[in-house]
Design a protein around this motif. Structure first.
Motif, mmCIF file in Angstrom:
data_model
loop_
_atom_site.group_PDB
_atom_site.id
_atom_site.type_symbol
_atom_site.label_atom_id
_atom_site.label_comp_id
_atom_site.label_asym_id
_atom_site.label_seq_id
_atom_site.Cartn_x
_atom_site.Cartn_y
_atom_site.Cartn_z
ATOM 1 N N LYS A 165 0.814 -1.212 0.000
ATOM 2 C CA LYS A 165 0.000 0.000 0.000
ATOM 3 C C LYS A 165 0.847 1.261 0.000
ATOM 4 O O LYS A 165 0.500 2.275 -0.569
ATOM 5 C CB LYS A 165 -0.918 0.009 1.229
ATOM 6 N N GLN A 166 1.999 1.188 0.701
ATOM 7 C CA GLN A 166 2.794 2.398 0.866
ATOM 8 C C GLN A 166 3.978 2.502 -0.084
ATOM 9 O O GLN A 166 4.494 3.599 -0.318
ATOM 10 C CB GLN A 166 3.330 2.459 2.302
ATOM 11 N N SER A 182 3.412 5.832 -1.731
ATOM 12 C CA SER A 182 2.075 6.408 -1.845
ATOM 13 C C SER A 182 2.144 7.882 -1.438
ATOM 14 O O SER A 182 3.123 8.325 -0.824
ATOM 15 C CB SER A 182 1.095 5.645 -0.953
ATOM 16 N N GLU A 183 1.117 8.625 -1.757
ATOM 17 C CA GLU A 183 1.131 10.061 -1.489
ATOM 18 C C GLU A 183 1.343 10.319 0.003
ATOM 19 O O GLU A 183 0.646 9.762 0.849
ATOM 20 C CB GLU A 183 -0.190 10.682 -1.947
ATOM 21 N N GLY A 184 2.344 11.103 0.293
ATOM 22 C CA GLY A 184 2.617 11.466 1.685
ATOM 23 C C GLY A 184 3.437 10.432 2.440
ATOM 24 O O GLY A 184 3.715 10.614 3.631
#
Lengths: 177, 123
Positions: free
Chosen positions: A60-61, A152-154
Motif C-alpha cells: 500500500k505504501q 504512496s502520497e505522503g
C-alpha cells in the motif's frame, strides 16, 4: 550507515538506501564475503557484469524493485555448491537481499509483498547510467545494488520500529512449531 | 532404506545446496521446482518422509501448495518445513495453520538443516 566518501546514493532516498546498504553487506557477510563501498568509477565495464537479479515488491505504501548485479567472482565465492547457474544464483541472492529489506520494512510497519526473482544478463547493463547504484568491491570482483521505488502520497519511511510487524523469524534462524 | 525428503524450490542452486547438505546422511533427496510440481511429486510418492518448501515460487507458491495438500488430507504424518527468505508473522502463522512443522529463514546452515529434518522424521 553509508560512509559519505566514495559511495553512491540518491539523497532523496537516504533511509531506504541506507537499509539497502546495510542489508547488502549483511547478506554477503552471511556467505563470508566482505564487501566494501567504493566509487562508481571503480566499477568494471558493463560487459564484465555476469548477471543481475531483480526482485519486485509492492504494498500500500511502497512499490518498486531491488536489483543486484555482480561480476562473476562474488557469485563464485558465495555459492556453497559451485556455480552451475550464475543466473539462478544471482536471482537467489537478490531474493535473499529483498527478504532482509522486507524484514526491516516490516519492523518499521511497512508491509510489502514480494514477486519471484528475475535474472537478466549483465552484458547490456550500464550501472554508470543508473539513478543511484551502490557499488561495493570484494577481494576480487564487484557488487552493485540499487533500489527503485515510489511511495504512496505522503509516504515517509518511519524512523522507529512500529512493534506491529516484527519478523517472527530472523535470517538464518530456525523455528519448530 | 533412506528416508525421502522433497525440496520444493524454484532455485536450482538452493536445491543443489539442500542435496549437498544431506550428502552422506540417511536421506534421499527429491526435487520439485514449484508448487505445481511439488503436488505432482507428493501425490505420486507414498513414502515421503518430509518436505522442505520455499514460499515465493512461480505458478503456485509454497503456502498455497501446503493448503491444497492439507485439504486433500495429504499432510497427515508428513512434516513440512518452510525454507524461505520470508519472516513475516502472518506468513508463519498461515504455514502453521496449514500444518507446517517448522520455518527456516535463508541462508541456512547445512548441519542445522539436517539436524532439524532428523528430529522431525525420527521414529
Amino acid at each position: 550507515m553509508i560512509p559519505q566518501n566514495g559511495t553512491m546514493r540518491n539523497p532523496d532516498n537516504q533511509p531506504i538506501d541506507d537499509m539497502l546498504f546495510d542489508c547488502s553487506r549483511e547478506l554477503f557477510a552471511s556467505y563470508e564475503l566482505d564487501i566494501q563501498p567504493c566509487s562508481r568509477d571503480e566499477f568494471p565495464a558493463p560487459e564484465d557484469l555476469a548477471f543481475c537479479g531483480v526482485m519486485g515488491f509492492g504494498g500500500k505504501q511502497l512499490r518498486g524493485a531491488v536489483v543486484l548485479a555482480t561480476t562473476r567472482e562474488p557469485l563464485e565465492k558465495t555459492s556453497p555448491v559451485g556455480l552451475t547457474s550464475q543466473r539462478d544464483w544471482v536471482c537467489e541472492l537478490a531474493n535473499q537481499l529483498m527478504g532482509r529489506i522486507k524484514n526491516r520494512l516490516l519492523a518499521l510497519g511497512v508491509e510489502v509483498l514480494l514477486s519471484t526473482p528475475s535474472g537478466l544478463s549483465g552484458n547490456n547493463l550500464s550501472p554508470g547510467q543508473l539513478r543511484a547504484p551502490q557499488v561495493f568491491k570484494a577481494a576480487t570482483g564487484f557488487v552493485c545494488v540499487w533500489i527503485d521505488y515510489e511511495g504512496s502520497e505522503g509516504f515517509e519511511l518511519p524512523t522507529a520500529p512500529s512493534g506491529v510487524f516484527e519478523p517472527a523469524v530472523g535470517e538464518g534462524e530456525t523455528i519448530i512449531f | 532404506m533412506d528416508k525421502k525428503i522433497l525440496i520444493v524450490d524454484d532455485s536450482t542452486t538452493i536445491r543443489e545446496q539442500v542435496r549437498a547438505a544431506f550428502a552422506g546422511a540417511e536421506f534421499e533427496i527429491m526435487e520439485a521446482g514449484d508448487g505445481v510440481e511439488g503436488i505432482e511429486v507428493i501425490t505420486g510418492c507414498s513414502d515421503l518422509a518430509a518436505i522442505l518448501c520455499d514460499v515465493n515460487m512461480p505458478r503456485l507458491d509454497g503456502l498455497r501448495m501446503l493448503e491444497i495438500l492439507k485439504d486433500k488430507g495429504r499432510l497427515v504424518n508428513l512434516p513440512v518445513v518452510m525454507l524461505t527468505t520470508e519472516g513475516q508473522p502472518a506468513l508463519v502463522q498461515r504455514a502453521k495453520a496449514a500444518g507446517a512443522k517448522g520455518w527456516i529463514v535463508k541462508p541456512f546452515k547445512p548441519e542445522q538443516l539436517v539436524a532439524t529434518m532428523r528430529k522431525l522424521t525420527a521414529g
